[in-house]
Design an enzyme around this catalytic site. Structure first.
Site, PDB file in Angstrom:
ATOM      1  N   LYS A  12      -0.068 -12.661   6.822  1.00 57.69           N
ATOM      2  CA  LYS A  12      -0.902 -11.618   6.482  1.00 57.69           C
ATOM      3  C   LYS A  12      -0.457 -10.745   7.910  1.00 57.69           C
ATOM      4  CE  LYS A  12      -4.678 -13.286   4.183  1.00 57.69           C
ATOM      5  NZ  LYS A  12      -6.391 -13.006   4.180  1.00 57.69           N
ATOM      6  N   ASN A 115      -7.540 -14.517   8.950  1.00 56.53           N
ATOM      7  CA  ASN A 115      -6.861 -15.095   9.446  1.00 56.53           C
ATOM      8  C   ASN A 115      -5.504 -15.693   9.199  1.00 56.53           C
ATOM      9  OD1 ASN A 115      -6.769 -14.604   6.282  1.00 56.53           O
ATOM     10  ND2 ASN A 115      -8.040 -16.420   5.652  1.00 56.53           N
TER      11      ASN A 115
HETATM   12  P1  CMP Z   1      -7.046 -14.912   1.123  1.00 54.88           P
HETATM   13  O1  CMP Z   1      -7.466 -16.194   1.095  1.00 54.88           O
HETATM   14  O2  CMP Z   1      -6.541 -13.745   1.502  1.00 54.88           O
HETATM   15  O3  CMP Z   1      -8.457 -14.196  -0.237  1.00 54.88           O
HETATM   16  C1  CMP Z   1      -9.891 -13.298   0.765  1.00 54.88           C
HETATM   17  C2  CMP Z   1      -9.891 -13.234   2.171  1.00 54.88           C
HETATM   18  O4  CMP Z   1     -11.288 -12.266   2.599  1.00 54.88           O
HETATM   19  C3  CMP Z   1      -9.951 -14.207   2.957  1.00 54.88           C
HETATM   20  O5  CMP Z   1      -8.599 -14.673   2.637  1.00 54.88           O
HETATM   21  C4  CMP Z   1     -10.987 -13.213   3.838  1.00 54.88           C
HETATM   22  O6  CMP Z   1      -9.459 -12.845   4.744  1.00 54.88           O
HETATM   23  C5  CMP Z   1     -11.068 -12.449   4.082  1.00 54.88           C
HETATM   24  N1  CMP Z   1     -12.559 -12.273   3.810  1.00 54.88           N
HETATM   25  C6  CMP Z   1     -13.355 -11.782   4.897  1.00 54.88           C
HETATM   26  N2  CMP Z   1     -14.911 -12.008   4.569  1.00 54.88           N
HETATM   27  C7  CMP Z   1     -14.867 -12.625   3.556  1.00 54.88           C
HETATM   28  C8  CMP Z   1     -15.987 -14.125   3.729  1.00 54.88           C
HETATM   29  N3  CMP Z   1     -17.121 -13.617   4.108  1.00 54.88           N
HETATM   30  N4  CMP Z   1     -15.883 -14.800   3.138  1.00 54.88           N
HETATM   31  C9  CMP Z   1     -14.520 -15.245   2.465  1.00 54.88           C
HETATM   32  N5  CMP Z   1     -13.278 -14.538   2.767  1.00 54.88           N
HETATM   33  C10 CMP Z   1     -13.621 -12.983   3.408  1.00 54.88           C
END
Ligand code: CMP
Length: 136
Positions: A12, A115
């Site tokens: 990312k 993340n």
């Molecule tokens: P990813 O695995 O890319 O899939 C969806 C993304 O939403 C997740 O990683 C997080 O970076 C983002 N995200 C932001 N807020 C939340 C939340 N409260 N719960 C889960 N994912 C979140």
């Protein structure tokens, strides 16, 4: 019986910006993932909205799409025995503060939004996500 799978991985914007791409790719290599294809792209917000369509109803959807399209990302097709699950184990919990020691998100993640890595969450979604980025 062998169960070779492919999964989609994204490094990312927060990690690309901090020049962590090579280090993260090394982690995949060390953990015996084969990087079958890779490319660096910069998404439009509308592309990110399509990619994260499954999260459309979530309160964080808009910020999530703005973020994924905020800078270059590295997308990869990873191949390994049970690649989908193995990649999720290597990445760790979505929230870096809850991720286990040694996982990518623990090592590199800054917050639940920033993340550092994305990985497909199922074999079916892996196919859809691979097709999204590599259907040329
Ligand atoms: P990813 O695995 O890319 O899939 C969806 C993304 O939403 C997740 O990683 C997080 O970076 C983002 N995200 C932001 N807020 C939340 C939340 N409260 N719960 C889960 N994912 C979140």
């Amino acid at each position: 019986m062998s169960n070779i799978e492919q999964t989609l991985s994204i490094i990312k914007p927060d990690a690309v910006e901090r020049n962590l791409s090579e280090e993260i790719k090394n982690e995949f290599n060390k953990n015996k993932f084969k990087i079958v294809k890779e490319k660096k792209v910069k998404l439009e917000k509308s592309d990110a909205e399509k990619f994260y369509q499954v999260h459309q109803s979530k309160p964080f959807y808009n910020d999530l799409c703005s973020y994924l399209s905020s800078g270059p990302i590295v997308v990869m097709i990873l191949e390994k025995e049970n690649a989908v699950l193995e990649n999720r184990k290597l990445m760790g919990a979505t929230d870096p503060s809850k991720a286990e020691k040694g996982t990518l998100r623990k090592k590199y993640g800054l917050s639940i939004d920033k993340n550092s890595v994305h990985g497909s969450d199922s074999v079916d979604n892996a196919k859809i996500e691979i097709d999204f980025f590599f259907n040329e």
